[in-house]
Design a protein around this motif. Structure first.
Motif, PDB file in Angstrom:
ATOM      1  N   ASP A   3      52.120  44.737  44.832  1.00 14.50           N
ATOM      2  CA  ASP A   3      51.109  46.060  43.507  1.00 14.50           C
ATOM      3  C   ASP A   3      52.153  45.558  42.268  1.00 14.50           C
ATOM      4  O   ASP A   3      53.138  45.389  41.982  1.00 14.50           O
ATOM      5  CB  ASP A   3      50.258  46.903  43.669  1.00 14.50           C
ATOM      6  N   SER A   5      51.437  44.196  38.215  1.00 13.31           N
ATOM      7  CA  SER A   5      51.325  44.795  36.955  1.00 13.31           C
ATOM      8  C   SER A   5      51.297  43.487  36.036  1.00 13.31           C
ATOM      9  O   SER A   5      51.668  42.027  36.361  1.00 13.31           O
ATOM     10  CB  SER A   5      51.695  45.463  36.235  1.00 13.31           C
ATOM     11  N   ASP A  34      45.959  39.066  31.216  1.00 12.77           N
ATOM     12  CA  ASP A  34      44.435  39.703  30.743  1.00 12.77           C
ATOM     13  C   ASP A  34      43.819  39.139  31.340  1.00 12.77           C
ATOM     14  O   ASP A  34      42.745  39.122  32.341  1.00 12.77           O
ATOM     15  CB  ASP A  34      44.328  40.827  30.148  1.00 12.77           C
ATOM     16  N   ARG A  37      43.537  37.272  34.540  1.00 15.23           N
ATOM     17  CA  ARG A  37      42.773  38.547  35.611  1.00 15.23           C
ATOM     18  C   ARG A  37      41.783  38.888  36.075  1.00 15.23           C
ATOM     19  O   ARG A  37      41.013  39.427  36.817  1.00 15.23           O
ATOM     20  CB  ARG A  37      43.713  40.126  35.725  1.00 15.23           C
ATOM     21  N   ILE A  48      39.445  44.440  39.981  1.00 15.73           N
ATOM     22  CA  ILE A  48      40.937  43.949  39.983  1.00 15.73           C
ATOM     23  C   ILE A  48      41.368  44.401  38.650  1.00 15.73           C
ATOM     24  O   ILE A  48      41.564  44.440  37.802  1.00 15.73           O
ATOM     25  CB  ILE A  48      41.620  42.550  40.016  1.00 15.73           C
ATOM     26  N   SER A  50      44.655  45.940  35.849  1.00 23.43           N
ATOM     27  CA  SER A  50      45.759  45.576  35.385  1.00 23.43           C
ATOM     28  C   SER A  50      47.037  46.096  35.452  1.00 23.43           C
ATOM     29  O   SER A  50      48.099  45.155  35.694  1.00 23.43           O
ATOM     30  CB  SER A  50      45.089  45.090  33.932  1.00 23.43           C
ATOM     31  N   ILE A  53      48.124  44.737  40.423  1.00 22.52           N
ATOM     32  CA  ILE A  53      47.162  43.792  41.386  1.00 22.52           C
ATOM     33  C   ILE A  53      47.416  43.198  42.795  1.00 22.52           C
ATOM     34  O   ILE A  53      48.903  43.517  42.806  1.00 22.52           O
ATOM     35  CB  ILE A  53      47.453  42.219  40.459  1.00 22.52           C
ATOM     36  N   ASP A  54      46.034  43.034  43.511  1.00 19.15           N
ATOM     37  CA  ASP A  54      46.597  43.455  45.053  1.00 19.15           C
ATOM     38  C   ASP A  54      47.232  42.130  45.247  1.00 19.15           C
ATOM     39  O   ASP A  54      46.370  40.867  44.590  1.00 19.15           O
ATOM     40  CB  ASP A  54      45.350  43.307  45.453  1.00 19.15           C
ATOM     41  N   TYR A  57      45.147  38.632  45.051  1.00 16.58           N
ATOM     42  CA  TYR A  57      45.033  37.681  43.994  1.00 16.58           C
ATOM     43  C   TYR A  57      46.532  37.600  43.142  1.00 16.58           C
ATOM     44  O   TYR A  57      46.283  36.957  42.145  1.00 16.58           O
ATOM     45  CB  TYR A  57      44.543  39.012  43.004  1.00 16.58           C
ATOM     46  N   GLN A  58      47.471  38.031  43.156  1.00 15.33           N
ATOM     47  CA  GLN A  58      48.047  37.687  42.810  1.00 15.33           C
ATOM     48  C   GLN A  58      49.123  36.037  42.493  1.00 15.33           C
ATOM     49  O   GLN A  58      49.644  34.980  41.434  1.00 15.33           O
ATOM     50  CB  GLN A  58      49.602  38.068  43.049  1.00 15.33           C
ATOM     51  N   ILE A  61      46.593  34.718  40.361  1.00 18.39           N
ATOM     52  CA  ILE A  61      47.013  34.916  38.664  1.00 18.39           C
ATOM     53  C   ILE A  61      47.646  34.396  38.213  1.00 18.39           C
ATOM     54  O   ILE A  61      47.412  34.166  37.181  1.00 18.39           O
ATOM     55  CB  ILE A  61      46.579  36.052  38.681  1.00 18.39           C
TER      56      ILE A  61
END
Length: 126
Positions: A3, A5, A34, A37, A48, A50, A53-54, A57-58, A61
């Motif tokens: 995960d 941030s 952000d 995101r 999702i 902040s 972040i799974d 999705y990384q 983003i």
């Protein structure tokens, strides 16, 4: 990649784009990341966070954040020299716009592959 941030995304962006000016880096980059995101969250219709972040999705983003960072570098007229992405190298005057567009196009391609979470409701009349 566990995960992430916003700070973790920032580190990845700065690893991909060297010489990010101080006006865009550090905590100044967090609002930019952000917003990207939130764009991805709205697009896929998922929450999702902040700070968590799974992994799925990384990359998306990061790509959108890279595009926005490159655009910001154009706007600040920084003397940032070259932008390097692995073996790919472009000089600043050689069109940051093309680089930003490439990041955005790849980001849109990947976010579309994620699909959208759709809820359905059944109603009864009567």
């Amino acid at each position: 990649m566990g995960d992430f941030s916003l700070g973790s995304v920032q580190v990845e962006v700065q690893n991909m784009i060297p010489n990010v000016p101080s006006s865009l880096s550090g905590t100044n980059m967090h609002p930019l990341i952000d917003r990207k995101r939130q764009f991805v969250a709205d697009y896929v219709n998922e929450n999702i966070g902040s700070n968590a972040i799974d992994i799925k999705y990384q990359d998306v983003i990061i790509l959108f954040s890279c595009a926005q960072t490159v655009k910001g570098m154009m706007m600040t007229s920084s003397n940032s020299g070259d932008v390097e992405l692995g073996d790919f190298k472009k000089s600043r005057g050689d069109s940051f716009n093309t680089i930003a567009r490439n990041f955005e196009e790849e980001g849109m391609h990947q976010v579309k592959l994620l699909g959208k979470n759709v809820s359905t409701y059944q109603t009864f009349y009567g």
